[in-house]
Structure formats: C-alpha cells, structure tokens
Design a protein around this motif. Structure first.
Motif, PDB file in Angstrom:
ATOM      1  N   HIS A 213       0.922  -1.113  -0.113  1.00  0.00           N
ATOM      2  CA  HIS A 213       0.163   0.044   0.103  1.00  0.00           C
ATOM      3  C   HIS A 213       0.806   1.050   0.106  1.00  0.00           C
ATOM      4  CE1 HIS A 213      -2.565  -3.110   1.506  1.00  0.00           C
ATOM      5  NE2 HIS A 213      -3.568  -2.407   1.246  1.00  0.00           N
ATOM      6  N   LYS A 214       1.213   1.769  -1.201  1.00  0.00           N
ATOM      7  CA  LYS A 214       2.264   2.710  -1.321  1.00  0.00           C
ATOM      8  C   LYS A 214       1.897   4.013  -0.815  1.00  0.00           C
ATOM      9  CE  LYS A 214       5.527   0.882  -4.288  1.00  0.00           C
ATOM     10  NZ  LYS A 214       5.844  -0.004  -5.524  1.00  0.00           N
ATOM     11  N   ARG A 215       0.656   4.715  -1.008  1.00  0.00           N
ATOM     12  CA  ARG A 215       0.169   5.827  -0.708  1.00  0.00           C
ATOM     13  C   ARG A 215       0.173   6.290   0.727  1.00  0.00           C
ATOM     14  NH1 ARG A 215      -1.305   9.322  -4.901  1.00  0.00           N
ATOM     15  NH2 ARG A 215      -0.939   8.507  -6.645  1.00  0.00           N
ATOM     16  N   ASP A 220      -5.867   5.205  -0.610  1.00  0.00           N
ATOM     17  CA  ASP A 220      -4.839   5.413  -1.513  1.00  0.00           C
ATOM     18  C   ASP A 220      -4.673   6.851  -1.826  1.00  0.00           C
ATOM     19  OD1 ASP A 220      -4.056   2.709  -1.592  1.00  0.00           O
ATOM     20  OD2 ASP A 220      -5.441   2.253  -3.125  1.00  0.00           O
ATOM     21  N   GLN A 221      -4.891   7.578  -0.890  1.00  0.00           N
ATOM     22  CA  GLN A 221      -4.473   9.305  -1.261  1.00  0.00           C
ATOM     23  C   GLN A 221      -3.200   9.585  -0.594  1.00  0.00           C
ATOM     24  OE1 GLN A 221      -7.188  10.952  -2.525  1.00  0.00           O
ATOM     25  NE2 GLN A 221      -7.888   8.920  -2.851  1.00  0.00           N
ATOM     26  N   PRO A 223       0.811  11.387  -0.760  1.00  0.00           N
ATOM     27  CA  PRO A 223       1.917  10.972  -1.309  1.00  0.00           C
ATOM     28  C   PRO A 223       2.463   9.658  -1.372  1.00  0.00           C
ATOM     29  CG  PRO A 223       2.357  12.124   0.723  1.00  0.00           C
ATOM     30  CD  PRO A 223       1.055  12.015   0.461  1.00  0.00           C
ATOM     31  N   ASN A 224       3.385   9.116  -2.259  1.00  0.00           N
ATOM     32  CA  ASN A 224       3.785   7.805  -2.310  1.00  0.00           C
ATOM     33  C   ASN A 224       4.784   7.686  -1.173  1.00  0.00           C
ATOM     34  OD1 ASN A 224       3.338   5.738  -4.264  1.00  0.00           O
ATOM     35  ND2 ASN A 224       3.796   7.142  -5.791  1.00  0.00           N
ATOM     36  N   THR A 225       4.912   6.496  -0.761  1.00  0.00           N
ATOM     37  CA  THR A 225       6.094   6.374   0.532  1.00  0.00           C
ATOM     38  C   THR A 225       6.821   4.894   0.137  1.00  0.00           C
ATOM     39  OG1 THR A 225       4.653   4.650   1.444  1.00  0.00           O
ATOM     40  CG2 THR A 225       4.154   7.151   2.070  1.00  0.00           C
TER      41      THR A 225
END
Ligand code: AMP
Ligand code: GLY
Length: 428
Positions: A213-215, A220-221, A223-225
């Motif tokens: 789960h990158k956001r 999924d809101q 910035p990318n992490t």
C-alpha cells in the motif's frame, strides 16, 4: 550455519527473525541492525556500502552466508567483492542489480527480450524528455533512471505535471546523477501485485506474492511512500496467472541476463500491473520488498537459510516449493509527517503488549535505543525514522490476519504516530 544479514530496517528484522528460528542456523549477525534485530541477532557496526569492510567482517567472523537486505550494497559492489573472496552471498552482482538500479537499463533489457512492460522512451536530455511526454500525451509517467529512494517516479495526470517533473529531475537535479537520464512511459492501469522469485542464475522458483500500500493515507490518497502496509498472499494471483508470469516475464529475464553475461542470482521482485492485456512489469527490484518481506517471509513453507544458500551456490532445488497456507497482514506505524519532514526521538509505548497478542509480531525499522539517564532509568526504544514499526498479524485468511494486526496496532503508541486504517480492507 552462521549468517550475516546486511541492513537495518523492518525487512532485515524479518530476515533475522526468520533465520533465528531455523534449526540449521547457529548464529545470526545483523549489520548495522536496529533494537529489534538485537533481540534475534548480534548487531555489528560496519559500513555496509564498503565492500572491503564487509568482506573483512565476514572473514573475521567466519560467516557462512551473507544475505543482503537492501539494494544500495548491491549497487556498491558488496556482493561482487564477497563472491570474489569466496564467500557465499545471497544477492545479485552489481551488473545484474541494474534491473533495479537503472530504470533505463531495465527498460531497454525488457525491450530486447520481449518482456511485457509499458511502452517507453529513454531520454538523455530534457528536450528529448519533453518531446517524449508530448508524444505520449497525458497521463504519462516520468522516471528518474537511478536509485532515488522510491521518490523518482511521477505519475503525471497532466502534461504540465510531467514537464514540471522533467524540469525538477533533469534541469534542477532533484536526484543528482540518478536523474541525468529519464524514462518516459505510457501510463498503465490495473491492480498492482508484487511477485517474488528466488533465482540461482539459471532457474527461478516462485516464493510468494504480496500487495503493498504505497500511498500515505487511507483510500490510496496522499504522497507515495516506501510502503505503509502489505498483505500476503495476493488474492489476485492464482496458479494460471503465476504460470503466465513465470513464462512471459521471469524465464525470459533469467535467460536474457545469462545470455548477456550477468546471470541473476537473488530475489527477483517483479512489480506487476495486471492490465487488461495481461501482467506487465512496472519495475523490478533485486531484493525483498519492505514491508513485503515482513508478510512474505513468515509464510515461507520451507526454511529460508538452506534455500538462499542453494541459490547462492547456483543449485536451487528442482521441485517447486509447497503452496503457502494462511495469510499475513502488516501495518506500518510511521512518524508524523512521513514521507515529508518529521520529528523523531519519541518513546514508543506498548511494544511488549503488542507482541504479547497471540498471532502478532512487531518488526522494528526506524527505532533506536536511548540510554536511560540517572541510576535506575532503563534504556528505552524511541523513534528514529519515517517508518518506525511493521505490526504483522497472522491468520488462516486475510480477514483474521488483518484483525490480529490491528489488535497489535491498538496496543502501541508514540507521539504523532500515523498509520493507515485500511490495509487489506479491500480484500476482507
Ligand atoms: P516505482 O518506483 O517504479 O515502483 O513506481 C512507483 C509507482 O508508480 C508504482 O507502484 C506505480 O503505482 C506507479 N507507476 C510506475 N510506472 C507506472 C506506469 N507505467 N503506469 C502507471 N503507474 C505507474
Ligand atoms: N515496498 C516497496 C519496495 O520495497 O520497493
């Protein structure tokens, strides 16, 4: 067997924890490790980006196997130096690691070998890159070539956003030399899955699947992490899809790397998008993911040490691994502000209470030990980075694993703690 794990994050805690429990492993060392790995390994201070220093440590300690956690030591030539000195090491050569460390190499390699991926142009100047984004049209993706700590990718919804990214990366040098070349590529759509294969240079065995789960925020809101949580196995990958990934992606990659003189031995982490036209490669990583390792490793149906030693020796077993049973869900607890500016140094409460919940394991990442002051004061574990802990729940299925993980999370607190409340929610 005496094993050295290189790295000091949650992934390396999971590696050391897994190895520690295996009967064939007598000692686990972790460099540099963290307060979590100190509970299952002996932490040693060494510069893991210095090939000579690592080789010296391995010789002095009589280490039988080195497992490289992150990509930076691979890029620095640590695995090559160890191999040249005759030490078994699990991790690809610097040249083979380019599948991750150079997005331009990786893209051109995939094109040479017919591996399904987004259509792309490799651009050495900002003018070329601007022409490429205009030719593709929005939405379009701009990727810095080199390692950029997971921040080198812009998925641009508009042409302006793409042009801004090119300006930042190529003209302003936001990522230094890592951005002197960019890859401009078409925007694919579909769910993303992580597909892990253990490779010995010639063959690969599927090891497991996961979803990151990158956001930063729920739904999924944000910035990318580096990853705010993960689940394993991925409910989106069945036997037929797995066979297709092996046949259309993994086998051509292994054959191509061998034909080009850089056989790939280590973990091939295929970041895939399941598009309407089938699975396509978004990126390769050449190591376990973080936090994916924290959910994939506890599910391994066979001991890790003999498997990675066999891969390091070019002699993986011929039989596929037994199927995975059960599920794991991992929730990352992060410092307030992550992935942006943040304050650290806060005491972490509830580590033991969380680990005492049946089916919960807490892996440490951005933590350090603060010496107690005064006569009776105890040392305490405090936050020291963006991603602080991964709380992993186990269960027969994702629902049970998720419930457990959040029961563990509820026991832990530190100032400004942030986490997503919807890890794996879509699948239960
Ligand atoms: P990467 O650092 O390559 O993993 O990229 C970060 C994220 O950007 C990926 O996890 C995807 O969500 C997204 N991404 C990368 N390439 C593409 C693409 N060609 N189309 C759509 N999304 C992409
Ligand atoms: N979680 C994504 C990575 O390890 O690259």
């Amino acid at each position: 067997m005496k094993v050295l794990v290189l790295g000091g994050g949650g992934r390396e805690h999971a590696l050391a924890w897994t190895l520690r429990r295996e009967s064939g492993v007598s000692d686990v060392l972790c460099a540099p490790g963290n307060p979590g790995t100190a509970a299952c390994a002996r932490n040693v201070a060494v510069d893991i980006l210095d090939p000579a220093a690592v080789t010296g440590l391995v010789a002095a300690e009589g280490v039988d196997l080195v497992v490289v956690g992150p990509e930076q030591p691979l890029d620095a030539g640590v695995s090559d130096a160890l191999r040249a000195a005759g030490h078994p090491v699990f991790g690809p050569s610097q040249a083979a690691a380019r599948l991750e460390t150079s997005k331009a190499f990786s893209k051109a390699f995939m094109e040479r070998h017919g591996v399904p991926t987004a259509k792309a142009r490799i651009c050495a100047t900002a003018d070329e890159a601007e022409a490429a984004v205009r030719a593709f049209g929005a939405p379009v993706v701009v990727k810095a070539d080199g390692l950029a700590a997971g921040k080198g990718v812009t998925v641009a919804a508009t042409l302006d956003e793409a042009l801004e990214a090119i300006d930042a990366v190529m003209r302003q040098g936001a990522f230094g030399a890592a951005g002197s070349t960019v890859v401009v590529e078409e925007c694919l759509t579909g769910p993303e899955v992580s597909y892990f294969v253990i490779c010995d240079g010639v063959r690969g065995l599927p090891l497991g699947t996961a979803q990151d789960h990158k956001r930063a925020y729920d739904g999924d809101q944000g910035p990318n992490t580096g990853g705010m949580g993960a689940l394993a196995p991925s409910p989106l990958v069945d036997a037929a899809l797995s066979a297709r990934v092996m046949q259309t992606i993994v086998e051509p990659v292994l054959a191509g790397m061998r034909a080009e003189g850089h056989p790939f031995a280590g973990i091939l982490y295929c970041g895939l998008m399941l598009t309407p036209d089938g699975p396509k490669v978004i990126e390769f990583n050449v190591r376990f993911g973080d936090p994916e390792a924290q959910v994939v490793l506890p599910l391994l149906p066979v001991p890790l040490a003999p498997l990675v030693l066999a891969a390091a020796r070019g002699a993986l077993p011929l039989e596929p691994l037994p199927p995975v049973t059960g599920a794991r869900v991992g929730v990352v607890l992060a410092s307030g502000g992550y992935p942006g500016a943040m304050t650290t140094g806060y005491a972490i409460d509830g580590l033991e209470a969380a680990a005492a919940v049946p089916g919960v394991t807490v892996f440490q990442a951005g933590t350090r030990l603060r010496q107690g002051s005064g006569g009776q004061a105890q040392n305490e574990v405090v936050t020291s980075g963006g991603r602080v802990l991964t709380v992993v729940g186990e269960g027969p299925d994702l629902r049970a694993a998720r419930d457990r993980a959040y029961q563990g999370v509820a026991r832990i607190s530190f100032t400004d703690m942030e986490f997503r409340r919807d890890i794996a929610a879509k699948y239960v």
